[in-house]
Write a protein that holds these residues in place. Structure first.
Motif, PDB file in Angstrom:
ATOM      1  N   ASP A   1     -11.191  15.503 -30.667  1.00  0.00           N
ATOM      2  CA  ASP A   1     -12.439  14.763 -30.803  1.00  0.00           C
ATOM      3  C   ASP A   1     -13.620  15.705 -31.062  1.00  0.00           C
ATOM      4  OD1 ASP A   1     -10.967  12.516 -30.232  1.00  0.00           O
ATOM      5  OD2 ASP A   1     -11.474  12.551 -28.100  1.00  0.00           O
ATOM      6  N   SER A   2     -13.626  16.837 -30.382  1.00  0.00           N
ATOM      7  CA  SER A   2     -14.731  17.780 -30.560  1.00  0.00           C
ATOM      8  C   SER A   2     -14.723  18.393 -31.966  1.00  0.00           C
ATOM      9  CB  SER A   2     -14.682  18.869 -29.500  1.00  0.00           C
ATOM     10  OG  SER A   2     -13.456  19.549 -29.550  1.00  0.00           O
TER      11      SER A   2
ATOM     12  N   MET B   1     -16.123  15.705 -34.292  1.00  0.00           N
ATOM     13  CA  MET B   1     -17.569  15.601 -34.117  1.00  0.00           C
ATOM     14  C   MET B   1     -18.291  16.817 -34.716  1.00  0.00           C
ATOM     15  SD  MET B   1     -17.720  12.663 -32.885  1.00  0.00           S
ATOM     16  CE  MET B   1     -19.462  12.570 -32.722  1.00  0.00           C
TER      17      MET B   1
ATOM     18  N   LYS C   1     -21.181  16.700 -37.551  1.00  0.00           N
ATOM     19  CA  LYS C   1     -22.485  17.333 -37.349  1.00  0.00           C
ATOM     20  C   LYS C   1     -22.813  18.303 -38.478  1.00  0.00           C
ATOM     21  CE  LYS C   1     -22.688  16.901 -32.364  1.00  0.00           C
ATOM     22  NZ  LYS C   1     -22.657  17.586 -31.075  1.00  0.00           N
TER      23      LYS C   1
ATOM     24  N   TYR D   1     -16.750   7.003 -36.310  1.00  0.00           N
ATOM     25  CA  TYR D   1     -17.382   7.751 -35.229  1.00  0.00           C
ATOM     26  C   TYR D   1     -18.843   8.100 -35.484  1.00  0.00           C
ATOM     27  CZ  TYR D   1     -12.466   8.573 -34.119  1.00  0.00           C
ATOM     28  OH  TYR D   1     -11.138   8.423 -33.850  1.00  0.00           O
TER      29      TYR D   1
ATOM     30  N   ASP E   1     -21.214  10.486 -29.656  1.00  0.00           N
ATOM     31  CA  ASP E   1     -20.986  11.841 -29.189  1.00  0.00           C
ATOM     32  C   ASP E   1     -19.552  11.935 -28.670  1.00  0.00           C
ATOM     33  OD1 ASP E   1     -21.221  10.368 -26.906  1.00  0.00           O
ATOM     34  OD2 ASP E   1     -22.626  11.705 -25.896  1.00  0.00           O
ATOM     35  N   THR E   2     -19.148  13.110 -28.223  1.00  0.00           N
ATOM     36  CA  THR E   2     -17.752  13.349 -27.862  1.00  0.00           C
ATOM     37  C   THR E   2     -17.288  12.457 -26.716  1.00  0.00           C
ATOM     38  OG1 THR E   2     -18.048  15.643 -28.523  1.00  0.00           O
ATOM     39  CG2 THR E   2     -16.082  15.151 -27.276  1.00  0.00           C
TER      40      THR E   2
END
Length: 88
Positions: free
Chosen positions: A8-9, A12, A16, A45, A49-50
């Motif tokens: 997930d990070s 994200m 970003k 998504y 956020d995460t």
């Protein structure tokens, strides 16, 4: 459901980078992701956020479990009603 090779990070972080102005084709090439997958992630998504992504995945797993339980109970109910309707 197939497990993603990206955490997930990582997803994200890619989103970003795109918001910061880096071209999407460069992000996809650097991370080994197709542009279609990137746009799918962005539509799913975008704006999260995460922690929100983790909660979403947790809710999806719980929903799948509940659907499976419901299907099993409905099948049991149909079997019982069919057995009761028969004249012996």
């Amino acid at each position: 459901m197939r497990k993603s090779k990206f955490t997930d990070s990582q997803i994200m972080a890619m989103l970003k980078q795109a918001k910061s102005g880096i071209p999407i084709q460069d992000i996809c090439r650097d991370n080994g992701v197709s542009t279609a997958m990137f746009y799918r992630w962005r539509s799913k998504y975008g704006g999260m956020d995460t922690s929100m992504v983790k909660r979403l995945k947790e809710l999806e797993r719980e929903n799948a479990l509940l659907k499976k339980m419901y299907a099993e109970e409905k099948l049991k109910n149909e079997i019982v009603t069919d057995a009761l309707e028969k004249k012996w």
